[in-house]
Design a protein around this motif. Structure first.
Motif, PDB file in Angstrom:
ATOM      1  N   THR A 131      13.220 -13.317 -38.805  1.00  0.00           N
ATOM      2  CA  THR A 131      13.558 -13.552 -37.241  1.00  0.00           C
ATOM      3  C   THR A 131      14.265 -12.366 -36.528  1.00  0.00           C
ATOM      4  OG1 THR A 131      13.537 -15.894 -38.025  1.00  0.00           O
ATOM      5  CG2 THR A 131      14.246 -15.110 -35.922  1.00  0.00           C
ATOM      6  N   VAL A 178       3.466 -15.036 -28.680  1.00  0.00           N
ATOM      7  CA  VAL A 178       4.000 -15.854 -29.586  1.00  0.00           C
ATOM      8  C   VAL A 178       2.933 -17.047 -29.632  1.00  0.00           C
ATOM      9  CG1 VAL A 178       5.865 -17.523 -30.213  1.00  0.00           C
ATOM     10  CG2 VAL A 178       6.554 -15.398 -29.515  1.00  0.00           C
ATOM     11  N   ILE A 181      12.337  -9.189 -36.017  1.00  0.00           N
ATOM     12  CA  ILE A 181      11.226  -9.463 -34.906  1.00  0.00           C
ATOM     13  C   ILE A 181      11.997  -9.415 -33.785  1.00  0.00           C
ATOM     14  CG2 ILE A 181       9.336 -10.792 -33.833  1.00  0.00           C
ATOM     15  CD1 ILE A 181       8.831 -11.486 -36.792  1.00  0.00           C
ATOM     16  N   SER A 182      13.015 -10.251 -33.568  1.00  0.00           N
ATOM     17  CA  SER A 182      13.926 -10.238 -32.242  1.00  0.00           C
ATOM     18  C   SER A 182      14.408  -8.861 -31.752  1.00  0.00           C
ATOM     19  CB  SER A 182      14.960 -11.130 -32.441  1.00  0.00           C
ATOM     20  OG  SER A 182      14.487 -12.508 -32.641  1.00  0.00           O
ATOM     21  N   THR A 233      21.177 -13.978 -32.241  1.00  0.00           N
ATOM     22  CA  THR A 233      20.057 -14.352 -32.981  1.00  0.00           C
ATOM     23  C   THR A 233      20.842 -14.813 -34.507  1.00  0.00           C
ATOM     24  OG1 THR A 233      18.579 -12.878 -32.205  1.00  0.00           O
ATOM     25  CG2 THR A 233      18.095 -14.123 -34.147  1.00  0.00           C
ATOM     26  N   GLN A 274       4.259 -14.187 -36.542  1.00  0.00           N
ATOM     27  CA  GLN A 274       5.383 -14.111 -37.586  1.00  0.00           C
ATOM     28  C   GLN A 274       6.563 -14.616 -37.305  1.00  0.00           C
ATOM     29  OE1 GLN A 274       4.939 -12.832 -40.838  1.00  0.00           O
ATOM     30  NE2 GLN A 274       2.549 -12.949 -40.333  1.00  0.00           N
ATOM     31  N   LEU A 275       7.109 -14.682 -35.957  1.00  0.00           N
ATOM     32  CA  LEU A 275       8.255 -15.009 -35.390  1.00  0.00           C
ATOM     33  C   LEU A 275       8.129 -16.621 -35.358  1.00  0.00           C
ATOM     34  CD1 LEU A 275      10.926 -14.627 -34.154  1.00  0.00           C
ATOM     35  CD2 LEU A 275       9.731 -14.681 -32.035  1.00  0.00           C
ATOM     36  N   TYR A 276       7.006 -16.911 -35.027  1.00  0.00           N
ATOM     37  CA  TYR A 276       6.949 -18.478 -34.905  1.00  0.00           C
ATOM     38  C   TYR A 276       7.063 -19.026 -36.402  1.00  0.00           C
ATOM     39  CZ  TYR A 276       4.299 -23.007 -34.698  1.00  0.00           C
ATOM     40  OH  TYR A 276       4.130 -24.518 -34.855  1.00  0.00           O
ATOM     41  N   LEU A 295       3.287 -10.043 -34.503  1.00  0.00           N
ATOM     42  CA  LEU A 295       4.927 -10.218 -34.585  1.00  0.00           C
ATOM     43  C   LEU A 295       4.924 -11.831 -33.971  1.00  0.00           C
ATOM     44  CD1 LEU A 295       6.494  -6.949 -33.419  1.00  0.00           C
ATOM     45  CD2 LEU A 295       6.029  -7.614 -35.964  1.00  0.00           C
TER      46      LEU A 295
END
Length: 330
Positions: A296, A269, A299-300, A43, A283-285, A280
């Motif tokens: 990022t 997502v 969350i990953s 990531t 939020q990740l998007y 989450l």
């Protein structure tokens, strides 16, 4: 004098079983640590190689019109002016101390964002998994081995359900039951009613997939000699299926539940965006769009940790349900 021989007690089967489960859990947890390291590394480098300037994202994007001096000062403050390898080493050092950094876009610790948003995603994931298994048990137990036409129709429903995209199903449920019939709210995450449609959008495709595996296992189990013995003892058909056949038939589905949790979180997502739910996934998007590197990665890592931990627990549950496999595993 007659020598007294020491009494050697036989090994305790329960302790041996717990020791095997403990060794298995330790091996899986060590593997989980390597997986999390790989996720964090991948990531980090993928986001660093994306086009765009992280310093510009920190300052609010191109619309903020920061001066070159401000951009340079921001790069120095966040260490973005250092070589990529040095940034990575400092990043791993912070992770080792449990420091996930500060969100570029929200200007608050990533751990605080995770604490505020994680509960909604966990609620959605658990609700979808429970609904999926209820649908699986209802469909398979009541129709497996009940005749060619009924079994074929149920199998067709499972295949169709497994092939439905979650985002398409979410839009259909939203259009029919929220905007059309007005049975459920179209958005939000503050009530049980608002949870129903998003959970169904995730649960129905998953239930179709697990039901196909469970149906085949249940039909094979119903042909085993111990099922015939249970029937000759005068037990009713539902008792035979729930008390004897189901425990063996759900083993393949239980093994898939660890993967299913990861699939549900990834599906969240899209579903959280469609239904405007906090969580989450949403939020990740947004973090990827804004190049918010700390959020990022945080969350990953949480998603990967949940996925790995779920697989460890499912593996141990599988061994507990079927102790015979403990002899076949390290």
């Amino acid at each position: 004098m007659t020598a007294t021989l020491p009494v050697v007690l036989p090994p305790d089967p329960r302790r041996q079983r717990l020791a095997r489960l403990g060794r298995r859990a330790l091996v899986r947890l060590l593997g989980a640590a390597l997986v999390l390291l790989a996720v964090a590394t991948l990531t980090f480098f993928v986001l660093r190689l994306m086009p765009g300037d992280p310093a510009l994202a920190i300052l609010g994007g191109a619309s903020a019109n920061p001066t070159p001096e401000t951009l340079e000062a921001t790069r120095r403050e966040y260490g973005l002016d250092r070589p990529l390898g040095v940034q990575y080493l400092f990043y791993l050092q912070r992770l080792a101390h449990g420091d996930l950094g500060v969100s570029y876009s929200q200007h608050q610790p990533v751990t605080q964002v995770l604490a505020e948003q994680g509960g909604a995603t966990l609620q959605l994931t658990v609700a979808a998994l429970v609904l999926a298994w209820l649908l699986v048990l209802l469909l398979t137990v009541l129709t497996a081995g009940r005749g060619r036409w009924l079994g074929g129709l149920a199998s067709l429903c499972e295949t169709v359900a497994a092939s439905i995209p979650q985002f398409w199903l979410g839009v259909v449920l939203l259009a029919v039951f929220a905007f059309g019939l007005r049975w459920f709210p179209p958005a939000g995450s503050d009530s049980l009613a608002a949870l129903v449609l998003p959970a169904l959008a995730l649960a129905i495709p998953l239930a179709g997939f697990i039901a196909q595996i469970t149906r085949e296992a249940l039909e094979l189990t119903l042909e085993q000699p111990f099922i015939l013995t249970a029937r000759t003892r005068g037990l009713g058909e539902l008792q035979v299926r729930f008390r004897h056949a189901l425990r063996h038939a759900v083993l393949p589905g239980v093994s898939l539940s660890g993967w299913a949790i990861g699939a549900l979180i990834s599906g969240a997502v899209v579903v959280e965006v469609i239904f405007s739910r906090k969580g989450l996934g949403r939020q990740l998007y947004q973090a990827v769009q804004m190049q918010d590197l700390p959020l990022t990665i945080g969350i990953s890592l949480v998603v990967a940790a949940v996925y790995v931990l779920a697989n460890v627990l499912v593996d141990l549950l599988h061994l507990w349900l079927d102790p015979r496999q403990q002899e076949q595993r390290p």
